[in-house]
Design a protein around this motif. Structure first.
Motif, PDB file in Angstrom:
ATOM      1  N   LEU A 193       0.860  -1.186   0.000  1.00  0.00           N
ATOM      2  CA  LEU A 193       0.000   0.000   0.000  1.00  0.00           C
ATOM      3  C   LEU A 193       0.895   1.235   0.000  1.00  0.00           C
ATOM      4  CD1 LEU A 193      -2.710   1.399   0.262  1.00  0.00           C
ATOM      5  CD2 LEU A 193      -2.909   0.532   2.581  1.00  0.00           C
ATOM      6  N   SER A 242       0.679   4.982  -0.362  1.00  0.00           N
ATOM      7  CA  SER A 242      -0.281   6.087  -0.395  1.00  0.00           C
ATOM      8  C   SER A 242      -0.069   6.994   0.802  1.00  0.00           C
ATOM      9  CB  SER A 242      -1.711   5.523  -0.357  1.00  0.00           C
ATOM     10  OG  SER A 242      -2.651   6.550  -0.150  1.00  0.00           O
ATOM     11  N   SER A 243      -0.478   8.241   0.635  1.00  0.00           N
ATOM     12  CA  SER A 243      -0.519   9.143   1.782  1.00  0.00           C
ATOM     13  C   SER A 243      -1.762   8.803   2.612  1.00  0.00           C
ATOM     14  CB  SER A 243      -0.569  10.600   1.304  1.00  0.00           C
ATOM     15  OG  SER A 243      -1.711  10.784   0.489  1.00  0.00           O
ATOM     16  N   THR A 244      -1.894   9.441   3.761  1.00  0.00           N
ATOM     17  CA  THR A 244      -3.019   9.174   4.664  1.00  0.00           C
ATOM     18  C   THR A 244      -4.304   9.753   4.075  1.00  0.00           C
ATOM     19  OG1 THR A 244      -1.645   9.053   6.620  1.00  0.00           O
ATOM     20  CG2 THR A 244      -3.928   9.730   6.958  1.00  0.00           C
ATOM     21  N   GLU A 250      -9.189   6.092   1.919  1.00  0.00           N
ATOM     22  CA  GLU A 250      -8.975   4.833   1.174  1.00  0.00           C
ATOM     23  C   GLU A 250      -7.876   3.985   1.807  1.00  0.00           C
ATOM     24  OE1 GLU A 250     -10.817   7.733  -1.710  1.00  0.00           O
ATOM     25  OE2 GLU A 250      -9.155   7.817  -0.268  1.00  0.00           O
ATOM     26  N   TRP A 251      -6.876   4.624   2.436  1.00  0.00           N
ATOM     27  CA  TRP A 251      -5.785   3.864   3.082  1.00  0.00           C
ATOM     28  C   TRP A 251      -6.390   2.928   4.137  1.00  0.00           C
ATOM     29  CZ3 TRP A 251      -3.024   1.654   6.748  1.00  0.00           C
ATOM     30  CH2 TRP A 251      -1.660   1.423   6.560  1.00  0.00           C
ATOM     31  N   ASP A 297      -6.535  -1.138   3.903  1.00  0.00           N
ATOM     32  CA  ASP A 297      -5.830  -1.918   4.923  1.00  0.00           C
ATOM     33  C   ASP A 297      -6.782  -2.906   5.597  1.00  0.00           C
ATOM     34  OD1 ASP A 297      -3.603  -2.554   6.654  1.00  0.00           O
ATOM     35  OD2 ASP A 297      -4.555  -1.346   8.220  1.00  0.00           O
ATOM     36  N   THR A 355      -0.634  -6.511   4.925  1.00  0.00           N
ATOM     37  CA  THR A 355      -0.315  -5.214   4.316  1.00  0.00           C
ATOM     38  C   THR A 355       1.176  -4.909   4.436  1.00  0.00           C
ATOM     39  OG1 THR A 355      -2.497  -4.365   4.971  1.00  0.00           O
ATOM     40  CG2 THR A 355      -0.826  -2.731   4.367  1.00  0.00           C
ATOM     41  N   THR A 371       3.492  -1.719   4.048  1.00  0.00           N
ATOM     42  CA  THR A 371       3.316  -0.269   3.908  1.00  0.00           C
ATOM     43  C   THR A 371       4.522   0.357   3.202  1.00  0.00           C
ATOM     44  OG1 THR A 371       4.328   0.311   6.032  1.00  0.00           O
ATOM     45  CG2 THR A 371       1.994  -0.239   6.057  1.00  0.00           C
ATOM     46  N   GLU A 390      -1.451   4.980  -4.836  1.00  0.00           N
ATOM     47  CA  GLU A 390      -2.341   6.126  -4.620  1.00  0.00           C
ATOM     48  C   GLU A 390      -2.696   6.834  -5.919  1.00  0.00           C
ATOM     49  OE1 GLU A 390      -2.826  10.074  -1.813  1.00  0.00           O
ATOM     50  OE2 GLU A 390      -0.824   9.249  -2.067  1.00  0.00           O
ATOM     51  N   ALA A 437       1.497   4.824   6.862  1.00  0.00           N
ATOM     52  CA  ALA A 437       2.563   3.869   6.548  1.00  0.00           C
ATOM     53  C   ALA A 437       3.482   3.689   7.755  1.00  0.00           C
ATOM     54  CB  ALA A 437       3.376   4.354   5.346  1.00  0.00           C
ATOM     55  N   LYS A 462      -0.728   3.877  12.182  1.00  0.00           N
ATOM     56  CA  LYS A 462      -1.465   2.617  12.012  1.00  0.00           C
ATOM     57  C   LYS A 462      -2.128   2.140  13.312  1.00  0.00           C
ATOM     58  CE  LYS A 462      -2.057  -1.855  10.771  1.00  0.00           C
ATOM     59  NZ  LYS A 462      -3.323  -2.305  10.300  1.00  0.00           N
TER      60      LYS A 462
END
Length: 625
Positions: free
Chosen positions: A79, A81-83, A86-87, A91, A101, A103, A128, A246, A251
């Motif tokens: 994964l 992507s920024s926060t 969808e993150w 996840d 996952t 990150t 992303e 990430a 998380k």
């Protein structure tokens, strides 16, 4: 058995199971808020909400879509992507599919991204945007395990090849698959065991390749229950989540929220924090110390720009805040009541009207507490915010301990410490001062690196953190430095650079980053980077307006300004700790140059290597040069 022990020991095997329980318990309650930016940035963002049931529909569709792509239990899905909302949904979808996952920070370059994808043997990459897709395309030949890339934001992304699809398409395929297999997710989640791999997080090493930290499902299930057991958060809270997901610190916050069922507002755009706070009006928020330092510097700079009288009021109020915080915390420790003498309380009330109330308003007006972690917060900055009514509860943990090993307890928090262990976690200090941890949050191992694992993880479960610390008689931990960062001067004196750096950050309102150097030297020096908006604001008022940042920081006026703050710092240090020489850097340290980790921690070896000529210059002509 206490209620806390029962809560933790009766935990389900996975956060996926917790998520299904949460959705069944409060399907219609609000789960998440997220911004939909206005077109071309015109006007404020439009915030939307998802209920737990609506979130579950998307999570289940993502999980089924991954299963339909052939993803098997414990296989890795990366994964990058920024926060963003969808993150979290992806996840959870990965976990509900029984997969794991991996990150990847969006700032990671193509080479390191490819290394992480290859080392983790990731089968699918959730990218992303077009930029993250481009990295995978560039390195595809080196990634034989990668079968698909799923793109979240398809703007400008080429989806014409059959191994690339959009997240919307994955969800559509998953929803269709669920129609044929309605019990699929329930069965997949029921089959997950506590020891099954849930997350593979690569530490951003200061040297060499990053190591993959294997965190099984039980780590996150324990964290969810232990966070709830602290009583720091409740079902009525509103969390503002902007930290990089990430990173293990970001998380872990998603696990606690699922257990408690409160609202989380998600937006990883750091530049929008100041705009978002009054809109979100959070009751709690987690952050790294750099954010509090920036707010403090910004408030000080604004007061200075308001003229001499305003700045004097701010300086007075800052001292009152610190004194009030120290007295009330000390009284709470001794008597259980956060009281202060009448005279100090009266001064605090005036300062509150003039200064503190505006600061609390800027944080949204409802903030009960902030959690700070990832690096040490300068105590003077912590005391300032405490006295101003912004209660910063420092915590401590590592990627290898699922982020949250200790945290300050609510009203009984003590600035300058990282609090007490979470229920179920043990802490002790080794003979050499190193902090050791043991408990259900500790990693399984480093991925594919048994020798590295054996270096830090004892057979009886004690994990060597690499940090030096002290435990108070009643169990509060104070971290003094990284074991490997302690400086030993040529005179044989030990210095904790982070302690000196933290004191300077509290003294100098213009500093962004500072590195103290002095290993095997006969005196200490410092590399100092200044905060661009703050120092340019100062420049405007001191005859240097219109000049570029590099010219401003190189000017004799700024050298004199910084020298004044260094002198002030040195007054409170032991002789061997004092900074004899310094250099102001021509630019700030950043993630892009590899000088800071994505959680804004200093990478000392990188900074010292990059600016070696400046360090050598400071020691030129001395015995060790």
């Amino acid at each position: 058995m206490s209620d806390t022990q029962t809560l933790i020991e009766n935990r389900p095997p996975s956060v996926a199971a917790l998520f299904l329980e949460r959705v069944a318990a409060t399907p219609d309650a609000e789960a998440y808020r997220y911004p939909v930016p206005a077109p071309s940035g015109q006007g404020p963002d439009d915030w939307k909400s998802l209920s737990w049931a609506e979130a579950a529909d998307r999570v289940h569709a993502i999980a089924a879509g991954l299963i339909e792509l052939g993803v098997q239990p414990e296989q890795r899905v990366a994964l990058a992507s920024s926060t963003r909302i969808e993150w979290i949904l992806v996840d959870l979808g990965i976990m509900c599919a029984g997969a794991a996952t991996t990150t990847v920070y969006p700032q990671t370059n193509a080479d390191e991204s490819a290394y992480i994808l290859s080392d983790s043997e990731s089968r699918v990459l959730i990218a992303e945007n077009a930029a993250q897709l481009a990295k995978a395309r560039e390195k595809r030949a080196e990634l034989p395990d990668l079968t698909h890339v799923v793109v979240v934001d398809t703007d400008g992304a080429d989806l014409s090849e059959d191994w690339v699809l959009s997240l919307a398409e994955l969800e559509q395929r998953g929803a269709a698959y669920l129609e044929e297999n309605p019990e699929l997710i329930k069965k997949k989640v029921a089959a997950i065991t506590s020891t099954q791999l849930a997350t593979l997080i690569y530490t951003s090493g200061t040297t060499g390749r990053p190591k993959g930290v294997r965190l099984p499902h039980d780590n996150w299930s324990y964290m969810a229950k232990a966070i709830a057991a602290t009583g720091l958060c409740t079902a009525d809270d509103v969390q503002y989540l902007w930290l990089p997901l990430a990173h293990v610190f970001g998380k872990v916050l998603t696990s606690g929220q699922i257990e408690l069922g409160h609202v989380t507002a998600v937006d990883g755009r750091v530049e929008k924090i100041i705009d978002n706070l009054p809109v979100v009006q959070p009751t709690y928020m987690a952050a790294v110390p750099r954010i509090f330092e920036k707010v403090y510097n910004g408030v000080a700079a604004k007061a200075r720009a308001g003229g001499g009288a305003k700045y004097k009021i701010f300086q007075w109020a800052a001292e009152v805040a610190r004194e009030y915080a120290k007295v009330t915390q000390d009284n709470f420790r001794r008597t259980g009541t956060a009281s202060a003498p009448f005279g100090l309380t009266a001064k605090h009330k005036v300062a509150d009207t003039l200064v503190y109330a505006k600061i609390r308003e800027a944080f949204g007006g409802r903030l009960r507490a902030c959690i700070s972690g990832s690096a040490a917060l300068a105590p003077d900055i912590g005391y300032f915010f405490s006295g101003a009514g912004i209660h910063i509860l420092e915590g401590y943990g590592l990627t290898e301990s699922s982020a949250a090993s200790l945290v300050n307890p609510g009203d009984a928090y003590r600035t300058g410490t990282v609090g007490k262990p979470l229920p179920g976690t043990e802490v002790r200090i080794a003979d050499d001062g190193e902090v050791l941890l043991r408990g259900p949050g500790i990693m399984e191992s480093y991925h594919g690196l048994p020798e590295k694992t054996a270096e830090v993880l004892e057979p009886d479960g004690w994990f060597h953190t690499g940090d030096i610390g002290e435990l108070s008689p009643d169990g509060y931990l104070r971290i003094t430095d990284r074991k490997k960062d302690l400086i030993k001067t040529s005179g044989g004196k030990y210095i904790a650079p982070a302690e000196v750096e933290g004191q300077f950050k509290a003294v100098c309102p213009y500093v962004s980053n500072i590195l103290v150097h002095g290993a095997d030297r006969n005196f200490c020096t410092a590399l100092i980077a200044l905060d661009e908006p703050s120092i340019l604001g100062w420049a405007e008022q001191n005859g240097l307006g219109g000049k570029k940042y590099a010219d401003v920081v190189a000017s004799p006026e700024v050298q004199k300004l910084v020298q004044g703050y260094v002198d002030q710092l040195n007054e409170g240090l032991q002789r061997w700790q004092t900074i004899k020489k310094f250099r102001v850097l021509p630019r700030d340290l950043d993630i892009e140059h590899g000088e800071l980790t994505p959680s804004l921690k200093l990478k000392r070896p990188v900074v010292e290597r990059t600016f070696k000529p400046l360090i050598d210059e400071m020691y030129a002509g001395t015995r060790e040069a």
